[in-house]
Design a protein around this motif. Structure first.
Motif, PDB file in Angstrom:
ATOM      1  N   VAL A  33       0.896  -1.167   0.000  1.00 52.89           N
ATOM      2  CA  VAL A  33       0.000   0.000   0.000  1.00 52.89           C
ATOM      3  C   VAL A  33       0.927   1.209   0.000  1.00 52.89           C
ATOM      4  CG1 VAL A  33      -1.752   1.285   1.279  1.00 52.89           C
ATOM      5  CG2 VAL A  33      -1.825  -1.229   1.228  1.00 52.89           C
ATOM      6  N   LEU A  34       1.013   1.905  -1.111  1.00 57.84           N
ATOM      7  CA  LEU A  34       2.046   2.925  -1.269  1.00 57.84           C
ATOM      8  C   LEU A  34       1.706   4.219  -0.537  1.00 57.84           C
ATOM      9  CD1 LEU A  34       2.807   2.325  -5.051  1.00 57.84           C
ATOM     10  CD2 LEU A  34       4.145   1.541  -3.084  1.00 57.84           C
ATOM     11  N   ASN A  35       0.414   4.477  -0.410  1.00 60.16           N
ATOM     12  CA  ASN A  35       0.029   5.777   0.129  1.00 60.16           C
ATOM     13  C   ASN A  35      -1.460   5.784   0.433  1.00 60.16           C
ATOM     14  OD1 ASN A  35      -0.177   8.572   0.599  1.00 60.16           O
ATOM     15  ND2 ASN A  35      -0.575   8.971  -1.562  1.00 60.16           N
ATOM     16  N   ILE A  36      -1.806   6.225   1.634  1.00 61.26           N
ATOM     17  CA  ILE A  36      -3.220   6.517   1.920  1.00 61.26           C
ATOM     18  C   ILE A  36      -3.284   8.010   2.175  1.00 61.26           C
ATOM     19  CG2 ILE A  36      -5.197   6.124   3.443  1.00 61.26           C
ATOM     20  CD1 ILE A  36      -4.100   3.328   3.984  1.00 61.26           C
ATOM     21  N   ASP A  37      -3.892   8.719   1.250  1.00 60.86           N
ATOM     22  CA  ASP A  37      -3.889  10.179   1.248  1.00 60.86           C
ATOM     23  C   ASP A  37      -5.170  10.660   1.936  1.00 60.86           C
ATOM     24  OD1 ASP A  37      -4.205  12.840   0.637  1.00 60.86           O
ATOM     25  OD2 ASP A  37      -3.745  12.643  -1.494  1.00 60.86           O
ATOM     26  N   ALA A  86      -6.079   6.526  -2.261  1.00 59.88           N
ATOM     27  CA  ALA A  86      -4.940   5.685  -1.903  1.00 59.88           C
ATOM     28  C   ALA A  86      -4.298   5.172  -3.177  1.00 59.88           C
ATOM     29  CB  ALA A  86      -5.379   4.523  -1.026  1.00 59.88           C
ATOM     30  N   THR A  87      -3.007   4.912  -3.093  1.00 57.24           N
ATOM     31  CA  THR A  87      -2.301   4.278  -4.206  1.00 57.24           C
ATOM     32  C   THR A  87      -1.798   2.931  -3.719  1.00 57.24           C
ATOM     33  OG1 THR A  87      -1.616   6.455  -4.985  1.00 57.24           O
ATOM     34  CG2 THR A  87      -0.476   4.555  -5.919  1.00 57.24           C
ATOM     35  N   VAL A  88      -2.209   1.891  -4.398  1.00 56.17           N
ATOM     36  CA  VAL A  88      -1.841   0.540  -3.969  1.00 56.17           C
ATOM     37  C   VAL A  88      -1.293  -0.240  -5.150  1.00 56.17           C
ATOM     38  CG1 VAL A  88      -3.639   0.521  -2.208  1.00 56.17           C
ATOM     39  CG2 VAL A  88      -4.125  -0.470  -4.437  1.00 56.17           C
ATOM     40  N   GLU A  89      -0.544  -1.281  -4.823  1.00 57.48           N
ATOM     41  CA  GLU A  89      -0.076  -2.188  -5.858  1.00 57.48           C
ATOM     42  C   GLU A  89      -1.122  -3.293  -6.054  1.00 57.48           C
ATOM     43  OE1 GLU A  89       4.719  -1.584  -5.661  1.00 57.48           O
ATOM     44  OE2 GLU A  89       3.884  -3.270  -4.534  1.00 57.48           O
ATOM     45  N   PRO A  90      -1.101  -3.930  -7.205  1.00 51.99           N
ATOM     46  CA  PRO A  90      -2.188  -4.867  -7.538  1.00 51.99           C
ATOM     47  C   PRO A  90      -2.191  -6.152  -6.705  1.00 51.99           C
ATOM     48  CG  PRO A  90      -0.533  -4.817  -9.283  1.00 51.99           C
ATOM     49  CD  PRO A  90      -0.207  -3.701  -8.354  1.00 51.99           C
ATOM     50  N   GLY A  91      -1.048  -6.477  -6.058  1.00 52.73           N
ATOM     51  CA  GLY A  91      -0.983  -7.717  -5.294  1.00 52.73           C
ATOM     52  C   GLY A  91      -1.383  -7.557  -3.836  1.00 52.73           C
ATOM     53  N   VAL A  92      -1.961  -6.413  -3.488  1.00 56.20           N
ATOM     54  CA  VAL A  92      -2.446  -6.210  -2.117  1.00 56.20           C
ATOM     55  C   VAL A  92      -3.752  -6.988  -1.943  1.00 56.20           C
ATOM     56  CG1 VAL A  92      -3.399  -4.477  -0.528  1.00 56.20           C
ATOM     57  CG2 VAL A  92      -1.347  -3.950  -1.870  1.00 56.20           C
ATOM     58  N   VAL A  93      -3.864  -7.734  -0.831  1.00 63.81           N
ATOM     59  CA  VAL A  93      -5.093  -8.464  -0.539  1.00 63.81           C
ATOM     60  C   VAL A  93      -6.190  -7.444  -0.216  1.00 63.81           C
ATOM     61  CG1 VAL A  93      -6.209 -10.059   1.076  1.00 63.81           C
ATOM     62  CG2 VAL A  93      -3.891 -10.536   0.231  1.00 63.81           C
ATOM     63  N   LYS A 114       0.130  -0.212 -10.697  1.00 66.46           N
ATOM     64  CA  LYS A 114      -0.290   0.652  -9.575  1.00 66.46           C
ATOM     65  C   LYS A 114      -1.752   1.034  -9.780  1.00 66.46           C
ATOM     66  CE  LYS A 114       4.136   2.826  -8.396  1.00 66.46           C
ATOM     67  NZ  LYS A 114       4.940   2.492  -9.600  1.00 66.46           N
ATOM     68  N   ILE A 115      -2.447   1.225  -8.675  1.00 67.15           N
ATOM     69  CA  ILE A 115      -3.883   1.519  -8.725  1.00 67.15           C
ATOM     70  C   ILE A 115      -4.170   2.678  -7.780  1.00 67.15           C
ATOM     71  CG2 ILE A 115      -6.195   0.557  -8.319  1.00 67.15           C
ATOM     72  CD1 ILE A 115      -4.825  -2.265  -8.553  1.00 67.15           C
ATOM     73  N   VAL A 116      -4.786   3.724  -8.306  1.00 65.18           N
ATOM     74  CA  VAL A 116      -5.224   4.834  -7.445  1.00 65.18           C
ATOM     75  C   VAL A 116      -6.727   4.672  -7.212  1.00 65.18           C
ATOM     76  CG1 VAL A 116      -5.418   7.330  -7.177  1.00 65.18           C
ATOM     77  CG2 VAL A 116      -3.438   6.347  -8.356  1.00 65.18           C
ATOM     78  N   GLU A 175     -16.397   3.144 -10.185  1.00 61.11           N
ATOM     79  CA  GLU A 175     -16.509   4.448  -9.527  1.00 61.11           C
ATOM     80  C   GLU A 175     -15.332   4.690  -8.576  1.00 61.11           C
ATOM     81  OE1 GLU A 175     -18.994   6.313 -10.564  1.00 61.11           O
ATOM     82  OE2 GLU A 175     -18.633   7.999  -9.234  1.00 61.11           O
ATOM     83  N   TYR A 176     -14.609   3.642  -8.214  1.00 56.10           N
ATOM     84  CA  TYR A 176     -13.560   3.773  -7.192  1.00 56.10           C
ATOM     85  C   TYR A 176     -12.141   3.699  -7.747  1.00 56.10           C
ATOM     86  CZ  TYR A 176     -17.332   3.840  -3.957  1.00 56.10           C
ATOM     87  OH  TYR A 176     -18.468   4.236  -3.304  1.00 56.10           O
ATOM     88  N   ILE A 177     -12.007   3.266  -8.987  1.00 53.73           N
ATOM     89  CA  ILE A 177     -10.672   3.193  -9.587  1.00 53.73           C
ATOM     90  C   ILE A 177     -10.460   4.473 -10.392  1.00 53.73           C
ATOM     91  CG2 ILE A 177      -9.145   1.884 -11.106  1.00 53.73           C
ATOM     92  CD1 ILE A 177     -10.027   0.430  -8.486  1.00 53.73           C
ATOM     93  N   LEU A 178      -9.532   5.314  -9.918  1.00 45.47           N
ATOM     94  CA  LEU A 178      -9.353   6.620 -10.533  1.00 45.47           C
ATOM     95  C   LEU A 178      -8.276   6.618 -11.608  1.00 45.47           C
ATOM     96  CD1 LEU A 178      -9.500   8.897  -7.361  1.00 45.47           C
ATOM     97  CD2 LEU A 178     -11.381   8.184  -8.848  1.00 45.47           C
ATOM     98  N   ASN A 179      -7.249   5.813 -11.425  1.00 44.42           N
ATOM     99  CA  ASN A 179      -6.101   5.903 -12.307  1.00 44.42           C
ATOM    100  C   ASN A 179      -5.305   4.614 -12.183  1.00 44.42           C
ATOM    101  OD1 ASN A 179      -4.318   7.102 -14.099  1.00 44.42           O
ATOM    102  ND2 ASN A 179      -3.589   8.682 -12.682  1.00 44.42           N
ATOM    103  N   LEU A 180      -4.680   4.212 -13.266  1.00 46.65           N
ATOM    104  CA  LEU A 180      -3.927   2.958 -13.275  1.00 46.65           C
ATOM    105  C   LEU A 180      -2.562   3.170 -13.924  1.00 46.65           C
ATOM    106  CD1 LEU A 180      -6.782   0.645 -14.646  1.00 46.65           C
ATOM    107  CD2 LEU A 180      -5.933   0.688 -12.287  1.00 46.65           C
ATOM    108  N   GLU A 181      -1.536   2.652 -13.287  1.00 45.00           N
ATOM    109  CA  GLU A 181      -0.253   2.547 -13.983  1.00 45.00           C
ATOM    110  C   GLU A 181      -0.294   1.239 -14.758  1.00 45.00           C
ATOM    111  OE1 GLU A 181       4.144   3.454 -12.538  1.00 45.00           O
ATOM    112  OE2 GLU A 181       3.649   1.352 -12.174  1.00 45.00           O
TER     113      GLU A 181
END
Lengths: 468, 468
Positions: B101-105, B111-118, B212-214, B166-172
């Motif tokens: 979990v890279l960041n909870i803003d 939040a920015t998380v990696e795809p392998g986060v449960v 990455k997933i925002v 509605e919850y996925i804002l941006n994707l790397e």
């Protein structure tokens, strides 16, 4: 692409498809379709056609595709980015006769509408059944729901109810080849194949022409409260925005307005409103729900938050009339600014907490280039509409140097994690700024997608990005 | 496309990219990656690689693209449609080390998380800050958020809070060429260019690999209530579903369960629960908010609606433990059915009010083909999971005739205005049924889009539709 002109033979074919009464060729009749609400731009189509049935749109597109005639689809012409301007001439397809609400399904809370239905009329029809369609741009009284789909339009209630993407379930779409598909299914969600419904939303009429729209409805809230909070600085007002959410409250609207905007609404629209001397920034905050006490509790919590951010006054709307007046101030602001000055409207969107930096930076850029600005918008979404006002700028500077100032605004927006346009679309006038945010790879992917749908590039050429 | 095998040279290059420790080649190690939760299907990859950084994924895809090696991206392997099965062999990219979990803003509620986060671990982290990420599939304790994005996953709360879209804002996103882009912006909405974020959601790893997933977060509700309503017929329970919304209430969950499912949970999981003799269908209904009284009022209103539909009993969960037990019954149902019988899981979605006809029709199809079924799912969304149970069906019929029965279920679903899969995706096992819903034009558009992103067809070949 080298396009062809509409010949007499093609005109005859067009008339055969829709009937002579629904074809416009004389200059006087074309004038209305030569502009939208974007600045004072004018582009004349060669011919305007007003179909009323999917099969007619299909036949028109097939004809134009075969003869390489550029086609510009048009809704109500309320767009602010020039998306409906027929920059290559050709055929303009006016969707105004697609104005039927085909079905309001109270069992499933869904409705099927045609794209030429006026947004507010549709909202009123569903409201009469106790239902809510919450996507209401400021132009709701005149804009078409089809235009809202094409631009991914928003409005004040997105902040609580979600974007238009959550409410558009399925689209009947005519492809440039004349083929007709439904993009998805009339279900609240689905996961089968690439989501064409979502791809079409916000594509500004460049991939196909939407002829039917299935929307999701929700039970309407029964209670709401509206308040107007005043501040002595933009910075205070903008900082308060994020704090409201952090206090655990999601208002049903959270709008920002600058003093100058309100002054011009008062002047232009005759709305009575007392402005305290030092107040320069305002938040219009709505809370809704099904329980009066809960709504009041939320208002009190918001009030407490506002006090911590230097709020000088909170005006609660006591009556339905007062609510409507406050909302009216916000809704007519763009029109009032336009009536008071030569202006350009830019649409910016940033992560919500970056609003204070955004607005501060916009003012600095204005100082540098000599323009003034009136800012307002859906602060809860981080979506700020920037009305650039000519003020004392010379005509020469306005026509030449201003573009660098606008570029500066978008560079700032992007540097704050935002992007061009929250809801107005890119159309014609923001197109040149797209490389500020997007890389050559984005353009390559977009061009590829465009080519999949529209191999001859007949649909709304010259919009969003260089399509070929 | 004719693919190549992974040669020793290519294997050496793979090891150089991620390090030898994160490359699996021996049969024992590969076994775990040869299956997901879909029936008992087995497909072995040639090599499994476990990158942990975007640059590694980029280098791996570039390598495989140059050498025409098929690539299967894999999350937690909890999929129910075979999306993560490496049907063409090649390289399997396991995303399990992308678990940060890279960041909870908390300023922007993002939040920015990696795809392998449960998924559940992420939900717990944001819950600790008073925030909600409401997309929680039944497998939330083990599935990855990246898999949720790939499948457009849902879960019980979609009915109130909206879909994952509605919850996925941006994707790397890493493209097959190795190029890396962000699909959009970290903003709550935007209207600039074709929406690549929405195109990637639900594309099942066939267009690019998300690194990455925002996500958008919202303030967590502070109060909830949970009730289990019992009915003597599926028909009564399903009719009650639509009526609850028509009464003006949007529950935060509205789940349907059949008796057989609960019986098997009791047997398999040891959960204590008294089933009244005649009750065959159940609705698990949750209401949430920030005010205890409002939540109770909603419960009372729902209760009144239920009485009108032959509800025999309503059990209110009094304690947090009781709530957790009721939720557990629903969540482990799929696993319990699987433990009790050979089964196949199909995912159907229809307009909400069509649920009674759907479930009735499924039972009739079962009678015709000799299979039994356990149905449950997100009734509020019209999303029904159909667990087909072998029961007395012969092995031969199960292996041959059953496919016609499943086809019948999807034909019924589509005839009711629905489509294949509400949230499980199409993957491998539902692929053959796609023409029931979609026309050759859809497939042509999808193939075109696939080709724009992945010209060599290396990414997750054999999934969703015939990609070439």
């Amino acid at each position: 692409m080298t396009y062809n002109k509409i010949t007499d033979d093609i005109l005859t074919a067009i008339k055969q498809i829709v009937g002579e009464d629904f074809v416009v060729t004389e200059q006087d009749g074309l004038e209305r379709y030569s502009h939208d609400e974007t600045e004072d731009l004018r582009y004349y189509p060669e011919v305007v056609v007003k179909p009323a049935f999917t099969e007619q749109v299909s036949a028109l597109l097939k004809l134009c595709n075969e003869h390489l005639i550029p086609v510009t689809p048009r809704g109500a012409g309320t767009g602010l980015s020039g998306g409906a301007l027929p920059v290559m001439g050709g055929l303009l397809i006016a969707m105004e006769r697609f104005n039927r609400v085909l079905n309001i399904d109270e069992q499933n809370l869904q409705a099927t509408v045609e794209p030429g239905v006026v947004t507010e009329e549709f909202m009123n029809q569903v409201a009469a059944k106790g239902l809510l369609y919450p996507i209401d741009p400021a132009s709701k009284g005149s804009c078409f729901i089809g235009g809202n789909v094409s631009h991914g339009s928003g409005g004040p209630r997105v902040v609580k109810y979600g974007t238009i993407r959550e409410y558009i379930l399925n689209l009947e779409l005519v492809l440039p080849s004349g083929e007709v598909i439904w993009t998805g299914a009339n279900t609240l969600k689905y996961s089968s194949g690439y989501n064409l419904t979502q791809l079409i939303i916000g594509s500004e009429g460049t991939l196909g022409i939407v002829t039917k729209i299935v929307v999701k409805l929700i039970p309407a809230p029964t209670v709401d409260a509206l308040m107007l909070a005043s501040f002595n600085s933009n910075d205070d007002a903008c900082h308060a925005v994020s704090a409201i959410f952090r206090a655990g409250i999601v208002p049903s609207a959270l709008e920002f307005m600058e003093r100058r905007g309100i002054e011009w609404v008062i002047k232009n629209d005759g709305i009575a409103f007392d402005l305290a001397e030092k107040d320069v920034a305002f938040l219009l905050i709505e809370v809704d729900g099904n329980n009066q006490d809960t709504v009041f509790t939320d208002c009190e919590k918001i009030n407490a938050v506002l006090e911590g951010f230097g709020c000088t006054n909170v005006l609660f709307a006591d009556t339905a009339t007062q609510k409507e007046e406050l909302w009216r101030i916000r809704r007519v602001m763009g029109v009032s600014v336009k009536a008071n000055s030569v202006y350009k409207e830019e649409d910016t969107v940033v992560p919500r907490a970056a609003l204070p930096q955004l607005i501060k930076g916009i003012k600095e850029i204005g100082t540098k280039y000599g323009f003034e600005s009136v800012c307002y918008g859906h602060a809860g979404d981080g979506n700020l509409h920037v009305n650039i006002v000519k003020a004392k700028m010379s005509d020469e500077d306005w026509n030449t140097k201003l573009k660098d100032g606008i570029r500066g605004i978008f560079e700032l927006t992007v540097s704050l994690g935002g992007t061009l346009s929250g809801e107005h679309g890119i159309g014609l006038v923001q197109k040149d700024f797209m490389p500020i945010k997007y890389s050559p790879i984005h353009f390559e992917l977009w061009r590829g997608i465009k080519n999949v749908f529209d191999k001859n590039y007949i649909l709304n050429p010259g919009k969003i990005f260089n399509q070929e």
